[in-house]
Design a protein around this motif. Structure first.
Motif, PDB file in Angstrom:
ATOM      1  N   ASP A  72       0.854  -1.178   0.000  1.00 60.98           N
ATOM      2  CA  ASP A  72       0.000   0.000   0.000  1.00 60.98           C
ATOM      3  C   ASP A  72       0.897   1.237   0.000  1.00 60.98           C
ATOM      4  OD1 ASP A  72      -2.781   1.084   2.135  1.00 60.98           O
ATOM      5  OD2 ASP A  72      -1.780   2.027   0.428  1.00 60.98           O
ATOM      6  N   LEU A  73       0.875   2.014  -1.082  1.00 61.58           N
ATOM      7  CA  LEU A  73       1.751   3.177  -1.201  1.00 61.58           C
ATOM      8  C   LEU A  73       1.101   4.459  -0.714  1.00 61.58           C
ATOM      9  CD1 LEU A  73       3.359   2.469  -4.695  1.00 61.58           C
ATOM     10  CD2 LEU A  73       4.199   1.834  -2.436  1.00 61.58           C
ATOM     11  N   GLY A  74      -0.211   4.448  -0.442  1.00 57.14           N
ATOM     12  CA  GLY A  74      -0.834   5.632   0.107  1.00 57.14           C
ATOM     13  C   GLY A  74      -2.100   6.039  -0.623  1.00 57.14           C
ATOM     14  N   VAL A  75      -2.707   7.087  -0.086  1.00 57.56           N
ATOM     15  CA  VAL A  75      -3.948   7.623  -0.647  1.00 57.56           C
ATOM     16  C   VAL A  75      -3.642   8.441  -1.894  1.00 57.56           C
ATOM     17  CG1 VAL A  75      -5.940   9.110  -0.196  1.00 57.56           C
ATOM     18  CG2 VAL A  75      -4.996   7.696   1.640  1.00 57.56           C
ATOM     19  N   CYS A  76      -4.454   8.245  -2.929  1.00 59.70           N
ATOM     20  CA  CYS A  76      -4.271   9.042  -4.138  1.00 59.70           C
ATOM     21  C   CYS A  76      -4.591  10.503  -3.830  1.00 59.70           C
ATOM     22  CB  CYS A  76      -5.185   8.548  -5.257  1.00 59.70           C
ATOM     23  SG  CYS A  76      -4.754   6.911  -5.862  1.00 59.70           S
ATOM     24  N   GLY A  77      -3.690  11.373  -4.157  1.00 64.20           N
ATOM     25  CA  GLY A  77      -3.877  12.799  -3.946  1.00 64.20           C
ATOM     26  C   GLY A  77      -3.136  13.569  -5.004  1.00 64.20           C
ATOM     27  N   THR A  78      -2.899  14.827  -4.723  1.00 65.99           N
ATOM     28  CA  THR A  78      -2.164  15.629  -5.699  1.00 65.99           C
ATOM     29  C   THR A  78      -0.743  15.117  -5.816  1.00 65.99           C
ATOM     30  OG1 THR A  78      -1.614  17.186  -3.939  1.00 65.99           O
ATOM     31  CG2 THR A  78      -3.560  17.655  -5.286  1.00 65.99           C
ATOM     32  N   GLY A  79      -0.141  14.723  -4.688  1.00 64.59           N
ATOM     33  CA  GLY A  79       1.187  14.114  -4.709  1.00 64.59           C
ATOM     34  C   GLY A  79       2.227  14.980  -5.359  1.00 64.59           C
ATOM     35  N   THR A  80       3.327  14.397  -5.685  1.00 65.92           N
ATOM     36  CA  THR A  80       4.406  15.060  -6.384  1.00 65.92           C
ATOM     37  C   THR A  80       4.801  14.221  -7.572  1.00 65.92           C
ATOM     38  OG1 THR A  80       6.022  13.968  -4.952  1.00 65.92           O
ATOM     39  CG2 THR A  80       5.279  16.166  -4.281  1.00 65.92           C
ATOM     40  N   ASN A  81       5.622  14.765  -8.397  1.00 70.21           N
ATOM     41  CA  ASN A  81       6.049  14.045  -9.583  1.00 70.21           C
ATOM     42  C   ASN A  81       6.806  12.779  -9.201  1.00 70.21           C
ATOM     43  OD1 ASN A  81       6.682  13.631 -12.384  1.00 70.21           O
ATOM     44  ND2 ASN A  81       8.769  14.291 -11.899  1.00 70.21           N
ATOM     45  N   THR A  82       6.433  11.679  -9.836  1.00 72.05           N
ATOM     46  CA  THR A  82       7.137  10.420  -9.620  1.00 72.05           C
ATOM     47  C   THR A  82       8.351  10.365 -10.544  1.00 72.05           C
ATOM     48  OG1 THR A  82       5.075   9.312  -9.045  1.00 72.05           O
ATOM     49  CG2 THR A  82       6.942   7.911  -9.654  1.00 72.05           C
ATOM     50  N   PRO A  83       9.555  10.154 -10.006  1.00 70.04           N
ATOM     51  CA  PRO A  83      10.742  10.110 -10.874  1.00 70.04           C
ATOM     52  C   PRO A  83      10.659   8.956 -11.860  1.00 70.04           C
ATOM     53  CG  PRO A  83      11.349  10.329  -8.555  1.00 70.04           C
ATOM     54  CD  PRO A  83       9.891  10.000  -8.584  1.00 70.04           C
ATOM     55  N   PRO A  84      11.332   9.081 -12.984  1.00 70.35           N
ATOM     56  CA  PRO A  84      11.354   7.982 -13.951  1.00 70.35           C
ATOM     57  C   PRO A  84      12.217   6.829 -13.441  1.00 70.35           C
ATOM     58  CG  PRO A  84      12.839   9.713 -14.644  1.00 70.35           C
ATOM     59  CD  PRO A  84      12.127  10.245 -13.433  1.00 70.35           C
ATOM     60  N   THR A  85      12.103   5.693 -14.089  1.00 68.78           N
ATOM     61  CA  THR A  85      12.939   4.539 -13.780  1.00 68.78           C
ATOM     62  C   THR A  85      13.848   4.246 -14.968  1.00 68.78           C
ATOM     63  OG1 THR A  85      11.270   2.999 -14.614  1.00 68.78           O
ATOM     64  CG2 THR A  85      11.203   3.542 -12.256  1.00 68.78           C
TER      65      THR A  85
END
Length: 599
Positions: free
Chosen positions: A76-89
Motif C-alpha cells: 500500500d503506497l498511500g492515498v491518491c492525492g495531488t502528490g508530487t512528480n514520480t521520478p522515472p525509472t
C-alpha cells in the motif's frame, strides 16, 4: 473469487509483516490504471484500487489488494492525492554486470526507461562520473568507442518532463589489456539460406564465422534486407517479419567481433514471400463494424440497408451453435424478412462492402472436439455462406468455445477453416476478433487462455484477411516496448499492441516460442464505439487519429514509436454499428475521415 498467484506464494504465513502500508501518505496516481481482475500484475507493477495506490509484490491476478491485506501480495503506497512528480525509472540492459571486453572494443551501452506520470525526455549514460552520451529516443543507447583498459562502473540516468531523474543499477565491467589490438575482421558468413517462408516473414540461417587467432571473438551478425540493416542477432539465424505477400527480398549477412571489426557482407540470396490470405479487394484503410442481429439497449435491430456507408466491412453478430459442430443463423425480425435480408446483403456487396458472419461473442459457443464436428461445421458454414450471400466468416470464439492451450479447438478450428476456404474459393474472407489476453497476453504468460489464439493465427495466416483484436474490457496490455502495462484507450496501447502483431514477439516473458509477425495490411485495432458499448477501453477521436498516424507516418506518437512506418496498416474495428448509430455516429464519422487521410 478465484485467486491466482503464479508462484504459489503462501503469504498467509507471513502475517502483517508482508505489507508495508503508507496510511497517511498522499501520493500521485496520475496515469496509473485501476485494478483489473484480468490483468497480470508482476512485482513492481502499480495500480489504483478504491482511491489508494498499490504496488504488486508478487505475480498475481484476479485478487484485489483488499482481499487479503496480511498476505503481502501488494504494498500500500498511500492515498491518491495531488502528490508530487514520480521520478522515472531506468534499467541498464547492456553491458551485463561482470562483462569483460578487450581494450579498443566499441561497447554498446543501452537501457530501458519509463515514467509513471509523465514522459522520459532523455537518458544519459555514465562511465563512473564521465558522461558517455545522451539519447532522447527509445530504445536508448550510446556507443563507447575504443574503450581503454580498466575497471568501470556503468550506469544510466533517466530524466522526465518535470526534470526528475532516476538512476539504474550499476554494471561493473572490465576492459582487459591485450598485447596487440585486434584489427582483423572475422571471416565472411557463408551458407545463407531461407529456411522457411510465409506471406509475411522469411526465416534465415547461415554458417558461423570465425575470428582470427588471439582475436576478440565473434560478437554477432548484421542482417541486411534490400541493402538496409534490419537486425543484429548474436546467433546464426534471424526472422525477417512484417513483409508484403508475393514479394522478393534480397538478404546479406556480415559478422562482427568484440573489437568492432566487421567482415564484408556475404553472398546475396533472394527469397520470395508466399501469397497472402483471402481476398485482396478491401479498401487500403478500412472501417469494420459489428451489426446486431438482436435487440439490446442500443435499440432494435435495423435492416442492413440502413447501415452507414462509412463502414467497409459489416460483421453480422452472431451465428448460433446448433450442436455437434453445426452452425445456424436466424434473421432477427428487425432486419426485415429473410428475403429482404438476403437482398440487403447482396446490395451491400455490390457497393464493395464485405458482409461476414461472426461466430462467438461474449456467450458464443461452437464445439469442435473431433472430426465429425469439424465436418458438420464446414458443411453448415458453407450452406450459410452460400444461402445468405456472406463473403466469409469472422472468428470471435473464446471462453465459450473452450479456447485454451491444448484444447482440441486450437487445431480443429484451423483444419475447419482451411477446408471451408478450399470449398468457397479465392473470394473467401476470414477475420478474427479475439480479446487481447488470448493474443498479446501470451507475452506475459503462455498457458491457459494467455496467448491461446497465437497457434490459431499462425495456422491460418495464409487465409487471414484481417485481425482486429479487442483492446477493451480487459485492462492494461503488456508488451516488449514498456516495463509497465499499456493503458486501455491510449495511443501507446493501440500502437504497441499493433506492433506486436506486425513485428512479432517471443512469448512467456521472452522465454517461450516466437510469434512471427503478420503483414501490416492484415492488422487493425478494435475499440468500443462509445461510452455505453463497453465497460472500458474507449478512445477519443484524437487518440485514434494519433495512433493511426503514428503507425502509418511515424507522426503524433506517444512514448512508443515504431522503428519504421507501416503505411498499409489496415484500419479500425468497432463494437458496434448499432451503438454508433444510437450515439449519432460520433465514432464512425471522425474515424472514417481520418482513414481517408492516411497514406
Amino acid at each position: 473469487m478465484s485467486i491466482r498467484l503464479t508462484n504459489g506464494l503462501l503469504c498467509g504465513l507471513l502475517l502483517a509483516a508482508c505489507i508495508s502500508p503508507a496510511q497517511a501518505q498522499s501520493v500521485s496516481c496520475t496515469g496509473i490504471a485501476e485494478w483489473n481482475a484480468s490483468t497480470i500484475y508482476n512485482p513492481g507493477d502499480k495500480l489504483v484500487y478504491q482511491g489508494r495506490l498499490y504496488q504488486a509484490a508478487t505475480t498475481i491476478w484476479n485478487a484485489p489488494p483488499t482481499h487479503c491485506p496480511s498476505c503481502g501480495w501488494y504494498q500500500d503506497l498511500g492515498v491518491c492525492g495531488t502528490g508530487t512528480n514520480t521520478p522515472p525509472t531506468a534499467t541498464l540492459t547492456a553491458p551485463a554486470n561482470g562483462a569483460t571486453f578487450n581494450a579498443g572494443a566499441n561497447i554498446t551501452v543501452s537501457a530501458n526507461a519509463a515514467d509513471a506520470n509523465g514522459t522520459v525526455t532523455q537518458v544519459q549514460f555514465f562511465r563512473g562520473t564521465t558522461s558517455l552520451g545522451i539519447d532522447t529516443t527509445s530504445p536508448y543507447s550510446v556507443t563507447w568507442a575504443n574503450a581503454s583498459a580498466g575497471n568501470y562502473a556503468i550506469k544510466a540516468v533517466a530524466t522526465d518532463n518535470a526534470g526528475a531523474t532516476g538512476t539504474s543499477a550499476t554494471a561493473n565491467i572490465t576492459v582487459n589489456t591485450v598485447g596487440t589490438p585486434d584489427t582483423t575482421a572475422p571471416s565472411v558468413p557463408t551458407g545463407l539460406a531461407a529456411t522457411s517462408v510465409t506471406s509475411s516473414s522469411i526465416n534465415l540461417s547461415w554458417n558461423a564465422s570465425t575470428d582470427n587467432a588471439g582475436g576478440s571473438g565473434i560478437a554477432g551478425y548484421d542482417v541486411y534486407r534490400n541493402g538496409t540493416l534490419v537486425g543484429s542477432p548474436a546467433g546464426t539465424s534471424f526472422s525477417s517479419t512484417g513483409l508484403a505477400a508475393s514479394t522478393a527480398y534480397n538478404f546479406r549477412v556480415r559478422a562482427r567481433d568484440n573489437a568492432g571489426n566487421a567482415s564484408a557482407q556475404g553472398a546475396q540470396i533472394t527469397a520470395t514471400t508466399s501469397a497472402g490470405g483471402g481476398s485482396n479487394d478491401l479498401p487500403r484503410h478500412a472501417l469494420v463494424g459489428y451489426w446486431h442481429n438482436f435487440t439490446n439497449p442500443s435499440g432494435p435491430t435495423i435492416p442492413i440497408s440502413q447501415i452507414s456507408n462509412d463502414f467497409d466491412v459489416i460483421v453480422v453478430a452472431f451465428g448460433d451453435d446448433a450442436g455437434n459442430g453445426n452452425v445456424s443463423f436466424t434473421v432477427d425480425p428487425g432486419a426485415g424478412s429473410e428475403a429482404q435480408f438476403i437482398a440487403d446483403v447482396a446490395a451491400a456487396r455490390s457497393r464493395g462492402k464485405k458482409v461476414v458472419l461472426s461466430l462467438g461473442g461474449q456467450n458464443g459457443t461452437v464445439t469442435l472436439n473431433n472430426s465429425t464436428q469439424v465436418a458438420n461445421f464446414v458443411n453448415s458454414m458453407e450452406d450459410l455462406i452460400r444461402y445468405y450471400g456472406f463473403d466469409g466468416v469472422d472468428i470471435d470464439l473464446e471462453s465459450g468455445a473452450g479456447v485454451s492451450h491444448g484444447a482440441p479447438v486450437q487445431t480443429n478450428l484451423v483444419t475447419a477453416i482451411k477446408q471451408l476456404n478450399t470449398r468457397i474459393g479465392p473470394s473467401f474472407y476470414l477475420s478474427m476478433a479475439p480479446e487481447h489476453p488470448y493474443v498479446q497476453g501470451g507475452f506475459a504468460a503462455y498457458s491457459g487462455i494467455w496467448g491461446a489464439y497465437l497457434p490459431i493465427i499462425d495456422g491460418l495466416r495464409q487465409e487471414l484477411d484481417l485481425i482486429h483484436v479487442q483492446y477493451y474490457n480487459n485492462g492494461a496490455l503488456y508488451s516488449p516496448y514498456s516495463q509497465n502495462g499499456l493503458a486501455e484507450g491510449s495511443i501507446d496501447m493501440l500502437v504497441g499492441a499493433s506492433l506486436m502483431l506486425i513485428e512479432g514477439f517471443r512469448t512467456n516473458n521472452n522465454t517461450g516460442v516466437v510469434f512471427n509477425g503478420l503483414r501490416p495490411d492484415q492488422v487493425a485495432f478494435g475499440l468500443p464505439s462509445g461510452p455505453s458499448s463497453a465497460n472500458s477501453g474507449q478512445a477519443s477521436s484524437a487518440t485514434i487519429a494519433n495512433a493511426l498516424n503514428c503507425l502509418t507516418r511515424l507522426q503524433s506518437c506517444g512514448t512508443i514509436r515504431p522503428q519504421q512506418a507501416y503505411p498499409t496498416f489496415r484500419g479500425v474495428m468497432t463494437w458496434s454499428i448499432n451503438w454508433d448509430r444510437r450515439d449519432g455516429f460520433n465514432f464512425s464519422r471522425p474515424v472514417r475521415a481520418t482513414l481517408n487521410t492516411l497514406p
